[in-house]
Design an enzyme around this catalytic site. Structure first.
Site, mmCIF file in Angstrom:
data_model
loop_
_atom_site.group_PDB
_atom_site.id
_atom_site.type_symbol
_atom_site.label_atom_id
_atom_site.label_comp_id
_atom_site.label_asym_id
_atom_site.label_seq_id
_atom_site.Cartn_x
_atom_site.Cartn_y
_atom_site.Cartn_z
ATOM 1 N N ASP A 1 0.467 12.781 66.719
ATOM 2 C CA ASP A 1 1.238 13.007 65.483
ATOM 3 C C ASP A 1 2.369 11.990 65.293
ATOM 4 O OD1 ASP A 1 -0.375 15.177 65.170
ATOM 5 O OD2 ASP A 1 1.130 16.667 65.713
ATOM 6 N N ARG B 1 -8.564 13.369 68.705
ATOM 7 C CA ARG B 1 -7.815 13.300 69.968
ATOM 8 C C ARG B 1 -8.711 12.945 71.140
ATOM 9 N NH1 ARG B 1 -4.681 18.879 69.649
ATOM 10 N NH2 ARG B 1 -5.798 19.303 71.567
HETATM 11 O O1 F6P Z 1 0.049 17.984 68.246
HETATM 12 C C1 F6P Z 1 -1.196 17.411 68.210
HETATM 13 C C2 F6P Z 1 -2.145 18.230 67.355
HETATM 14 O O2 F6P Z 1 -3.420 17.633 67.435
HETATM 15 C C3 F6P Z 1 -1.719 18.401 65.916
HETATM 16 O O3 F6P Z 1 -2.018 17.305 65.101
HETATM 17 C C4 F6P Z 1 -2.475 19.633 65.532
HETATM 18 O O4 F6P Z 1 -1.826 20.292 64.479
HETATM 19 C C5 F6P Z 1 -2.448 20.442 66.788
HETATM 20 O O5 F6P Z 1 -2.255 19.539 67.847
HETATM 21 C C6 F6P Z 1 -3.696 21.243 67.054
HETATM 22 O O6 F6P Z 1 -3.477 22.056 68.145
HETATM 23 P P1 F6P Z 1 -4.595 22.702 69.059
HETATM 24 O O7 F6P Z 1 -5.217 21.629 69.857
HETATM 25 O O8 F6P Z 1 -3.872 23.658 69.906
HETATM 26 O O9 F6P Z 1 -5.602 23.308 68.139
#
Ligand code: F6P
Length: 361
Positions: free
Chosen positions: A140, A288
């Site tokens: 982010d 990610r």
């Molecule tokens: O903080 C990184 C992130 O990928 C954000 O962009 C997103 O809102 C969140 O994590 C998603 O979280 P999780 O992996 O817990 O679903």
């Protein structure tokens, strides 16, 4: 004097570059202190492992071959900061347990790799007297005090690739493609990948949109002979009306309409108003995943090496940062409780506008 014992943990969402940072820090520690003068203790699954004393001693060979590996070899969990000082049903005093593990493991310091939530807990532990050094991770890019976090550039590359691939379908089918990019609070990832991928409309939380302006941008393109459009929407984007509401109220109203993010609603509204076939794409956690880009490998290595240097200087209570071309550090207490949002007059917003990108204003 006994061996130096350095704990290391990764907390919050995973992202490319965590292993590269772990490796950079570990290798630099072995160089600075000598292989036989330092033990690196891997704390498993972030603060959860620190609370439950799930730790293991690592070997120098554990840090080989991980530069290119996505995710984190230490595992990670979300352990929300707001619950850290709350005793829940399990009756565990989390802060006391973390301090106990630190003592039992005879740690001299802990490197905490994570985003905003991780930095808050890192600062709390630092205030509780533990030696902590933070390393700023997140796709982010919203950590205060650093120009960039590791993981961001790789995610920009992946999101740009998604937009590129969607572009061909949008063009071939004359469709409006609405692509949701991660970023709940800050729109950096959507802004950068949107501009890099040539999106026509970019919607980010920092610039609430007017759906009529979004529709007009699509219609203007159609009138100019472009019968497809790409809309890059940040996960946390919101309409102008929603921006007037508190988050809880906003989420309640969306839930009533059957939405969690605005993506599907924006698509529905565009199709209803223009009659153009509209589709949504949500790449989600793909953004990610996988190997860090060359940029992130370099950044992660520099950050890790800086953290090792801070240990040598016994400079604790800091988090590593990149400001301009320098790798430096900020006090943890200065960066926590803040979020680095996209300024509405950010250079890239201005650039986007100057080439005709709509931000739905
Ligand atoms: O903080 C990184 C992130 O990928 C954000 O962009 C997103 O809102 C969140 O994590 C998603 O979280 P999780 O992996 O817990 O679903």
């Amino acid at each position: 004097m006994g061996k130096l014992r350095i704990g290391i943990l990764t907390s919050g969402g995973d992202c490319p570059g965590l292993n590269a940072t772990i490796r950079g820090a570990a290798k630099a520690c072995y160089q600075l202190f000598g292989d036989n003068k330092v033990d690196i203790i891997g704390i498993e699954d972030g603060f959860y492992g620190l609370i439950h004393n799930n730790c293991h001693k690592m070997k120098p060979s554990d840090f080989s071959g991980i530069l290119t590996q996505g995710g984190t070899i230490l595992g990670t969990k979300r352990t929300p900061y707001k619950m850290m000082q709350v005793i829940e049903e399990d009756e565990i005093d989390k802060v006391a347990e973390m301090k106990k593990t630190y003592k039992e493991q005879k740690l001299d310091c802990i490197l905490t790799l994570g985003g905003n939530g991780t930095h808050k807990t890192a600062n709390l532990l630092s205030e509780e007297g533990l030696n902590i050094i933070g390393l700023p991770k997140t796709i982010d890019n919203d950590i205060w005090g650093t120009d960039v976090t590791f993981g961001f550039h790789t995610a920009v590359d992946i999101a740009t690739d998604v937009i590129d691939r969607i572009h061909t379908t949008a063009n071939s089918h004359s469709r409006i493609m609405v692509i949701e990019i991660m970023g709940n609070k800050a729109g950096w990832l959507t802004l950068y990948s949107g501009i890099a991928g040539g999106a026509d409309i970019v919607l980010i939380p920092e610039i609430p949109y007017d759906i009529n302006k979004v529709i007009k941008a699509v219609e203007d393109r159609a009138e100019a002979g472009k019968d497809f459009s790409i809309v890059a929407v940040a996960e946390g984007a919101m309409s102008k009306a929603e921006a007037e509401l508190k988050k809880k109220e906003r989420m309640r109203l969306r839930a009533e309409e059957g939405y969690t993010t605005v993506t599907n609603r924006v698509a529905k509204e565009i199709q209803a108003a223009t009659g153009f076939e509209t589709r949504t794409v949500v790449p989600g956690h793909m953004l990610r995943g996988g190997s860090p880009s060359a940029y992130d490998r370099v950044l992660a290595t520099k950050f890790g090496a800086r953290a090792a240097q801070l240990i040598k200087e016994e400079k604790f209570g800091y988090t590593v940062a990149k400001i301009g071309s320098s790798i430096t550090e900020n006090l943890l207490s200065d960066v926590t409780m803040k979020t680095k949002f996209v300024p509405v007059d950010d250079d890239l917003v201005i650039t986007g506008k100057s080439i005709g990108v709509s931000f739905g204003e």
